[in-house]
Write a protein that holds these residues in place. Structure first.
Motif, PDB file in Angstrom:
ATOM      1  N   LYS A 127      37.770  -7.844 -14.077  1.00 11.24           N
ATOM      2  CA  LYS A 127      38.807  -7.119 -14.829  1.00 11.24           C
ATOM      3  C   LYS A 127      40.201  -7.450 -14.316  1.00 11.24           C
ATOM      4  N   ALA A 128      40.332  -7.589 -12.994  1.00 11.06           N
ATOM      5  CA  ALA A 128      41.635  -7.925 -12.419  1.00 11.06           C
ATOM      6  C   ALA A 128      42.111  -9.283 -12.929  1.00 11.06           C
ATOM      7  N   ILE A 129      41.238 -10.254 -12.935  1.00 12.13           N
ATOM      8  CA  ILE A 129      41.598 -11.595 -13.422  1.00 12.13           C
ATOM      9  C   ILE A 129      41.985 -11.542 -14.895  1.00 12.13           C
ATOM     10  N   GLN A 130      41.214 -10.841 -15.695  1.00 16.94           N
ATOM     11  CA  GLN A 130      41.486 -10.748 -17.132  1.00 16.94           C
ATOM     12  C   GLN A 130      42.838 -10.091 -17.411  1.00 16.94           C
ATOM     13  N   GLN A 131      43.187  -9.114 -16.599  1.00 20.66           N
ATOM     14  CA  GLN A 131      44.444  -8.405 -16.793  1.00 20.66           C
ATOM     15  C   GLN A 131      45.653  -9.224 -16.359  1.00 20.66           C
ATOM     16  N   ILE A 132      45.464 -10.095 -15.375  1.00 25.59           N
ATOM     17  CA  ILE A 132      46.593 -10.825 -14.790  1.00 25.59           C
ATOM     18  C   ILE A 132      46.884 -12.134 -15.507  1.00 25.59           C
ATOM     19  N   TYR A 133      45.833 -12.879 -15.872  1.00 24.83           N
ATOM     20  CA  TYR A 133      46.053 -14.272 -16.278  1.00 24.83           C
ATOM     21  C   TYR A 133      45.028 -14.717 -17.309  1.00 24.83           C
ATOM     22  N   PRO A 134      45.457 -15.080 -18.499  1.00 23.69           N
ATOM     23  CA  PRO A 134      44.502 -15.445 -19.555  1.00 23.69           C
ATOM     24  C   PRO A 134      43.825 -16.798 -19.362  1.00 23.69           C
ATOM     25  N   LYS A 135      44.406 -17.682 -18.543  1.00 21.71           N
ATOM     26  CA  LYS A 135      43.824 -19.015 -18.393  1.00 21.71           C
ATOM     27  C   LYS A 135      42.736 -19.001 -17.320  1.00 21.71           C
ATOM     28  N   HIS A 136      41.663 -18.286 -17.637  1.00 16.98           N
ATOM     29  CA  HIS A 136      40.549 -18.155 -16.692  1.00 16.98           C
ATOM     30  C   HIS A 136      39.239 -18.515 -17.362  1.00 16.98           C
ATOM     31  N   ILE A 137      38.310 -18.995 -16.542  1.00 18.35           N
ATOM     32  CA  ILE A 137      36.932 -19.223 -16.941  1.00 18.35           C
ATOM     33  C   ILE A 137      36.079 -18.478 -15.923  1.00 18.35           C
ATOM     34  N   ILE A 138      35.482 -17.381 -16.358  1.00 16.85           N
ATOM     35  CA  ILE A 138      34.631 -16.579 -15.483  1.00 16.85           C
ATOM     36  C   ILE A 138      33.186 -16.959 -15.754  1.00 16.85           C
ATOM     37  N   LEU A 139      32.509 -17.452 -14.739  1.00 16.95           N
ATOM     38  CA  LEU A 139      31.113 -17.873 -14.864  1.00 16.95           C
ATOM     39  C   LEU A 139      30.216 -16.863 -14.174  1.00 16.95           C
ATOM     40  N   ARG A 140      29.483 -16.115 -14.968  1.00 17.54           N
ATOM     41  CA  ARG A 140      28.482 -15.210 -14.392  1.00 17.54           C
ATOM     42  C   ARG A 140      27.192 -15.997 -14.168  1.00 17.54           C
ATOM     43  N   THR A 141      26.646 -15.872 -12.983  1.00 16.13           N
ATOM     44  CA  THR A 141      25.402 -16.556 -12.665  1.00 16.13           C
ATOM     45  C   THR A 141      24.438 -15.589 -12.017  1.00 16.13           C
ATOM     46  N   SER A 142      23.220 -16.042 -11.727  1.00 17.67           N
ATOM     47  CA  SER A 142      22.195 -15.109 -11.244  1.00 17.67           C
ATOM     48  C   SER A 142      21.279 -15.751 -10.211  1.00 17.67           C
ATOM     49  N   TRP A 143      20.898 -14.955  -9.238  1.00 19.52           N
ATOM     50  CA  TRP A 143      19.861 -15.292  -8.256  1.00 19.52           C
ATOM     51  C   TRP A 143      20.072 -16.686  -7.668  1.00 19.52           C
ATOM     52  N   LEU A 144      21.248 -16.906  -7.138  1.00 17.22           N
ATOM     53  CA  LEU A 144      21.631 -18.235  -6.654  1.00 17.22           C
ATOM     54  C   LEU A 144      20.796 -18.644  -5.439  1.00 17.22           C
ATOM     55  N   PHE A 145      20.328 -19.892  -5.453  1.00 15.71           N
ATOM     56  CA  PHE A 145      19.586 -20.421  -4.305  1.00 15.71           C
ATOM     57  C   PHE A 145      19.997 -21.869  -4.066  1.00 15.71           C
ATOM     58  N   SER A 146      19.766 -22.333  -2.850  1.00 12.66           N
ATOM     59  CA  SER A 146      20.076 -23.720  -2.477  1.00 12.66           C
ATOM     60  C   SER A 146      19.520 -23.961  -1.089  1.00 12.66           C
ATOM     61  N   GLU A 147      19.785 -25.143  -0.576  1.00 12.21           N
ATOM     62  CA  GLU A 147      19.401 -25.492   0.788  1.00 12.21           C
ATOM     63  C   GLU A 147      20.391 -24.957   1.816  1.00 12.21           C
ATOM     64  N   TYR A 148      21.453 -24.299   1.347  1.00 11.63           N
ATOM     65  CA  TYR A 148      22.522 -23.851   2.234  1.00 11.63           C
ATOM     66  C   TYR A 148      22.563 -22.328   2.393  1.00 11.63           C
ATOM     67  N   ARG A 149      23.104 -21.907   3.522  1.00 10.11           N
ATOM     68  CA  ARG A 149      23.382 -20.503   3.799  1.00 10.11           C
ATOM     69  C   ARG A 149      22.116 -19.647   3.658  1.00 10.11           C
ATOM     70  N   SER A 150      22.319 -18.325   3.598  1.00  7.96           N
ATOM     71  CA  SER A 150      21.184 -17.409   3.457  1.00  7.96           C
ATOM     72  C   SER A 150      20.945 -17.118   1.980  1.00  7.96           C
ATOM     73  N   ASN A 151      19.706 -17.191   1.562  1.00  8.56           N
ATOM     74  CA  ASN A 151      19.360 -16.831   0.203  1.00  8.56           C
ATOM     75  C   ASN A 151      17.869 -16.527   0.133  1.00  8.56           C
ATOM     76  N   PHE A 152      17.418 -15.986  -0.979  1.00  8.48           N
ATOM     77  CA  PHE A 152      16.032 -15.541  -1.127  1.00  8.48           C
ATOM     78  C   PHE A 152      15.046 -16.685  -0.922  1.00  8.48           C
TER      79      PHE A 152
END
Length: 307
Positions: free
Chosen positions: A155-180
């Motif tokens: 909401k903060a981004i939407q209110q401040i600046y229209p030139k945004h691309i918000i990418l909602r993602t889910s259950w992120l995993f990879s070989e890096y950092r901590s994840n499920f």
């Protein structure tokens, strides 16, 4: 990882002819996968500056200001986030400082420097009380502090600046950092009997695929601004996700499904957050992998790292 004092893969004499991409949160899963895939922009007129939280704390407005003044980026990828879902229940101020105030700082300087903002959000902005894949028009209703802090950032981004691309993602995993996946990898290798919730439904997403999507967006001329949903294809419970990991090690007999009530957590979880990805597919012509396809690849990497 390159220091913020260096551009990736270009000499100082060529900097003036290049557009700059600044990545915030470069040490996270997505940040590391973006670093691995800079070759995807090798033929483009871009250079990439990766910054970690020690170099740029997005909750500190002056630090954000300095990085924008120094590089005046064409794009800013905000991969910095507070992601400890359960811990956020006792650290609400910290979660909101990073996920809302940090996003606000980033959007403020994106606006000032005419920088296109690419911000990463989450399926946890939704209540998850339906069984229909969620479109971008679905009204968010977070059920925990983490989700509420991420929605506040959107909401903060939407209110401040229209030139945004918000990418909602889910259950992120990879070989890096901590994840499920990495947690299940350890348990499967140790052949421990493991109980995993089977009635929370979503879609695992490989951070490497998300990184590739982001570079495709940057290379797409006049990509429309707004909110987009992205995950891998398919549907899964946490048990289904874990099963693929245990199956890789032939220890799936050690895995047991349980209902959410049998595994209480400090933070409530949404029960169904499968995404409808029609909007992003209409804008980009590309094939999205099924969530199962990347698991052996990541597990092979983790297995080799242990030997």
């Amino acid at each position: 990882m390159e220091s913020i004092n260096n551009y990736l893969g270009v000499s100082t004499s060529r900097l003036s002819s290049k557009k700059t991409i600044v990545v915030l949160g470069a040490n996270g899963q997505l940040g590391r996968c973006l670093q691995d895939r800079t070759f995807l922009l090798a033929s483009s007129n871009y250079t990439i500056v990766f910054t970690n939280s020690a170099e740029v704390d997005i909750t500190d407005e002056q630090q954000v200001k300095r990085i924008f003044e120094k590089y005046q980026p064409a794009y800013c990828i905000n991969a910095a986030a507070y992601t400890a879902v359960d811990k956020a229940e006792e650290e609400k101020e910290k979660a909101f400082a990073v996920n809302e105030s940090g996003a606000k700082n980033m959007a403020t300087y994106c606006k000032k420097f005419h920088t296109i903002c690419i911000h990463i959000s989450t399926d946890f902005v939704f209540k998850g009380n339906t069984c229909i894949p969620l479109t971008e028009d679905e009204v968010p209703a977070p059920v925990n502090s983490y989700g509420a802090s991420k929605y506040a950032g959107e909401k903060a981004i939407q209110q401040i600046y229209p030139k945004h691309i918000i990418l909602r993602t889910s259950w992120l995993f990879s070989e890096y950092r901590s994840n499920f996946l990495k947690t299940m990898n350890l348990l499967a290798r140790e052949k421990k009997v493991t109980k995993v919730v089977s009635d929370q439904i979503g879609t695992p997403t490989y951070a490497g695929d998300l990184a590739e999507l982001i570079f495709k967006i940057i290379e797409t001329e006049k990509f429309p601004f707004g909110i987009y949903h992205f995950s891998n294809e398919g549907v899964a419970s946490w048990y289904d996700f874990a099963y693929e990991v245990f199956k890789f090690y032939k220890t799936e007999k050690n895995l047991q499904p349980i209902p959410s009530e049998a595994y209480p957590t400090p933070a409530k979880r949404p029960h169904f957050t499968v995404f409808n990805k029609r909007k992003i597919k209409q804008q980009l012509q590309f094939s999205i992998a099924h969530w199962r396809e990347n698991i052996p690849h990541v597990l092979e990497i983790l297995s080799k790292a242990k030997t």
